[in-house]
Write a protein that holds these residues in place. Structure first.
Motif, PDB file in Angstrom:
ATOM      1  N   ILE A  60       0.835  -1.202   0.000  1.00 62.07           N
ATOM      2  CA  ILE A  60       0.000   0.000   0.000  1.00 62.07           C
ATOM      3  C   ILE A  60       0.869   1.252   0.000  1.00 62.07           C
ATOM      4  CG2 ILE A  60      -1.759   1.300   1.235  1.00 62.07           C
ATOM      5  CD1 ILE A  60      -2.792  -1.304   0.025  1.00 62.07           C
ATOM      6  N   GLU A  61       1.853   1.304   0.896  1.00 55.73           N
ATOM      7  CA  GLU A  61       2.700   2.490   0.992  1.00 55.73           C
ATOM      8  C   GLU A  61       3.550   2.672  -0.258  1.00 55.73           C
ATOM      9  OE1 GLU A  61       2.739   4.839   3.140  1.00 55.73           O
ATOM     10  OE2 GLU A  61       1.941   4.097   5.039  1.00 55.73           O
ATOM     11  N   ASP A  62       3.993   1.579  -0.854  1.00 54.61           N
ATOM     12  CA  ASP A  62       4.901   1.675  -1.991  1.00 54.61           C
ATOM     13  C   ASP A  62       4.222   2.183  -3.258  1.00 54.61           C
ATOM     14  OD1 ASP A  62       7.766   1.005  -2.712  1.00 54.61           O
ATOM     15  OD2 ASP A  62       6.713  -0.044  -4.325  1.00 54.61           O
ATOM     16  N   HIS A  63       2.903   2.292  -3.237  1.00 52.75           N
ATOM     17  CA  HIS A  63       2.185   2.797  -4.419  1.00 52.75           C
ATOM     18  C   HIS A  63       2.191   4.329  -4.464  1.00 52.75           C
ATOM     19  CE1 HIS A  63      -0.188   1.284  -7.778  1.00 52.75           C
ATOM     20  NE2 HIS A  63      -0.901   2.382  -7.703  1.00 52.75           N
ATOM     21  N   LEU A  64       3.052   4.947  -3.683  1.00 52.40           N
ATOM     22  CA  LEU A  64       3.122   6.404  -3.583  1.00 52.40           C
ATOM     23  C   LEU A  64       3.169   7.129  -4.931  1.00 52.40           C
ATOM     24  CD1 LEU A  64       5.411   8.947  -3.454  1.00 52.40           C
ATOM     25  CD2 LEU A  64       3.353   9.023  -2.058  1.00 52.40           C
ATOM     26  N   PRO A  65       3.922   6.655  -5.933  1.00 55.12           N
ATOM     27  CA  PRO A  65       3.908   7.381  -7.216  1.00 55.12           C
ATOM     28  C   PRO A  65       2.506   7.546  -7.794  1.00 55.12           C
ATOM     29  CG  PRO A  65       5.741   5.858  -7.173  1.00 55.12           C
ATOM     30  CD  PRO A  65       4.918   5.560  -5.945  1.00 55.12           C
ATOM     31  N   ASP A 104       6.951   8.356   1.038  1.00 56.34           N
ATOM     32  CA  ASP A 104       7.997   7.556   0.409  1.00 56.34           C
ATOM     33  C   ASP A 104       8.950   7.004   1.467  1.00 56.34           C
ATOM     34  OD1 ASP A 104       8.991   6.628  -2.183  1.00 56.34           O
ATOM     35  OD2 ASP A 104      10.805   7.778  -1.692  1.00 56.34           O
ATOM     36  N   THR A 105       9.179   7.785   2.521  1.00 55.27           N
ATOM     37  CA  THR A 105       9.979   7.294   3.641  1.00 55.27           C
ATOM     38  C   THR A 105       9.303   6.087   4.286  1.00 55.27           C
ATOM     39  OG1 THR A 105      10.897   9.487   4.086  1.00 55.27           O
ATOM     40  CG2 THR A 105      10.950   7.897   5.895  1.00 55.27           C
ATOM     41  N   HIS A 106       7.982   6.118   4.383  1.00 60.99           N
ATOM     42  CA  HIS A 106       7.254   4.975   4.928  1.00 60.99           C
ATOM     43  C   HIS A 106       7.485   3.729   4.069  1.00 60.99           C
ATOM     44  CE1 HIS A 106       4.055   7.805   6.910  1.00 60.99           C
ATOM     45  NE2 HIS A 106       5.293   8.067   7.287  1.00 60.99           N
ATOM     46  N   ALA A 107       7.392   3.900   2.768  1.00 58.96           N
ATOM     47  CA  ALA A 107       7.590   2.769   1.862  1.00 58.96           C
ATOM     48  C   ALA A 107       9.005   2.208   1.999  1.00 58.96           C
ATOM     49  CB  ALA A 107       7.329   3.206   0.419  1.00 58.96           C
ATOM     50  N   ARG A 108       9.980   3.088   2.070  1.00 60.18           N
ATOM     51  CA  ARG A 108      11.365   2.645   2.192  1.00 60.18           C
ATOM     52  C   ARG A 108      11.614   1.969   3.536  1.00 60.18           C
ATOM     53  NH1 ARG A 108      15.198   6.152   2.393  1.00 60.18           N
ATOM     54  NH2 ARG A 108      16.741   4.690   1.566  1.00 60.18           N
ATOM     55  N   ALA A 175       7.868  -2.339  15.888  1.00 58.03           N
ATOM     56  CA  ALA A 175       7.020  -1.455  16.693  1.00 58.03           C
ATOM     57  C   ALA A 175       7.515  -0.012  16.601  1.00 58.03           C
ATOM     58  CB  ALA A 175       7.001  -1.923  18.147  1.00 58.03           C
ATOM     59  N   THR A 176       8.826   0.182  16.595  1.00 56.88           N
ATOM     60  CA  THR A 176       9.398   1.523  16.467  1.00 56.88           C
ATOM     61  C   THR A 176       9.052   2.126  15.112  1.00 56.88           C
ATOM     62  OG1 THR A 176      11.234   1.026  17.967  1.00 56.88           O
ATOM     63  CG2 THR A 176      11.548   2.830  16.403  1.00 56.88           C
ATOM     64  N   VAL A 177       9.183   1.338  14.061  1.00 56.77           N
ATOM     65  CA  VAL A 177       8.845   1.813  12.716  1.00 56.77           C
ATOM     66  C   VAL A 177       7.379   2.216  12.644  1.00 56.77           C
ATOM     67  CG1 VAL A 177       8.630   1.149  10.295  1.00 56.77           C
ATOM     68  CG2 VAL A 177      10.658   0.465  11.594  1.00 56.77           C
ATOM     69  N   LEU A 178       6.510   1.384  13.171  1.00 55.98           N
ATOM     70  CA  LEU A 178       5.078   1.661  13.109  1.00 55.98           C
ATOM     71  C   LEU A 178       4.716   2.912  13.916  1.00 55.98           C
ATOM     72  CD1 LEU A 178       3.762  -1.998  13.432  1.00 55.98           C
ATOM     73  CD2 LEU A 178       3.613  -0.542  11.395  1.00 55.98           C
ATOM     74  N   SER A 179       5.397   3.138  15.015  1.00 53.18           N
ATOM     75  CA  SER A 179       5.151   4.353  15.801  1.00 53.18           C
ATOM     76  C   SER A 179       5.485   5.597  14.981  1.00 53.18           C
ATOM     77  CB  SER A 179       5.989   4.343  17.084  1.00 53.18           C
ATOM     78  OG  SER A 179       5.500   3.395  17.996  1.00 53.18           O
ATOM     79  N   ARG A 180       6.588   5.564  14.275  1.00 52.75           N
ATOM     80  CA  ARG A 180       6.981   6.708  13.453  1.00 52.75           C
ATOM     81  C   ARG A 180       5.992   6.916  12.314  1.00 52.75           C
ATOM     82  NH1 ARG A 180      11.829   9.012  14.333  1.00 52.75           N
ATOM     83  NH2 ARG A 180      13.311   7.941  15.721  1.00 52.75           N
ATOM     84  N   LEU A 181       5.567   5.830  11.691  1.00 49.68           N
ATOM     85  CA  LEU A 181       4.598   5.940  10.603  1.00 49.68           C
ATOM     86  C   LEU A 181       3.284   6.524  11.114  1.00 49.68           C
ATOM     87  CD1 LEU A 181       6.729   4.237   9.148  1.00 49.68           C
ATOM     88  CD2 LEU A 181       4.879   2.793   8.265  1.00 49.68           C
TER      89      LEU A 181
END
Length: 280
Positions: A60-65, A104-108, A175-181
């Motif tokens: 889902i996130e990687d479909h940013l373009p 895009d940061t989320h996708a990466r 969990a850390t990644v998801l908190s930032r997202l």
């Protein structure tokens, strides 16, 4: 209605963009390379359902373009629009490019997690993401408020899912990644809520039916293009006890804050939104 005729004044969109950027300066941003200790990522700490959820949200996130292209198409910054519309769209563009950078940061970050945790090999993951990434995405709306109302619900629903998934996953790195997202999605929601509120204050009942149409036909991104979307979505919803219609409550709060005294049309809209939540 064509997009240009339904816009809010340039001053309103500029204030909303300025407010968003002031509340989230670039200096407070985060980057994939240094914000997380990827060496500690371990997909072995996740359940099968949690791994599936990571795969799903990465797609889902990687479909940013595709998402970014929608805003460029409907709010163009070129000579296809008159000068007044260009000025409005140019102000909005300041938000859109920042939003795109963060998404895009989320996708990466999610692809990096899959690689670092042992979930996926880099080249294979790239190929898998390209399958869905090449599919078209569109929001076939006619009134500009609809793009913001859709994003309001979508961003809040995504924020809520990330928070709920964070609370159950076994890997602290994830969990850390998801908190930032989730924090980013919350700020994106706040911007969309601000803009929708401004549309309601400027246009009043004229935007009630367009907003109702968004709720009536709402689908999360890629629901109509990803193969097996609904089966997969139900599976990952069970992982974190998630229901995207919970985000509708926040749309009602935006309406209540924007409208001093409800008209009959606004009352009907709120009843309709509440009914959609009950049915779901």
């Amino acid at each position: 209605m064509d997009i240009e005729s339904g816009l809010i004044p340039v001053g309103d969109i500029a204030e909303a963009v300025d407010g968003f950027l002031a509340a989230s300066p670039a200096a407070r941003g985060w980057d994939v390379e240094t914000a997380v200790d990827w060496s500690r990522a371990d997909a072995g700490l996740l359940s099968e359902g949690q791994r599936s959820a990571v795969e799903f949200i990465t797609l889902i996130e990687d479909h940013l373009p595709g998402y970014f292209e929608v805003y460029h198409r409907y709010f163009p910054v070129d000579d296809s629009v008159d000068a007044r519309t260009f000025v409005h769209n140019r102000e909005l563009y300041h938000f859109t490019v920042r939003w795109a950078l963060e998404e895009d940061t989320h996708a990466r970050a999610l692809t990096r997690y899959q690689q670092a945790s042992g979930m996926a090999e880099r080249d294979a993951l790239r190929t898998a993401l390209a399958v869905e990434g090449r599919r078209p995405f569109d929001l076939p709306y006619e009134h500009p408020v609809q793009f913001f109302a859709y994003a309001l619900v979508q961003e809040k629903a995504t924020q809520m899912y990330y928070q709920q998934l964070r609370d159950v996953v076994g890997d602290p790195v994830l969990a850390t990644v998801l908190s930032r997202l989730a924090r980013d999605e919350a700020r994106h929601f706040s911007f969309m809520a601000d803009v929708v509120g401004r549309y309601l204050r400027v246009h009043g009942d004229a935007v009630v039916e367009p907003i109702r149409d968004v709720v009536a036909h709402f689908r999360m991104p890629l629901a109509d293009t990803m193969r097996g979307y609904w089966r997969w979505a139900l599976k990952i919803a069970d992982v974190a006890e998630y229901d995207h219609t919970e985000a509708y409550e926040h749309l009602v709060k935006v309406i209540d804050r924007a409208v001093d005294a409800r008209t009959d049309q606004v009352d009907e809209l709120v009843r309709f939104i509440d009914q959609c939540r009950i049915v779901a």
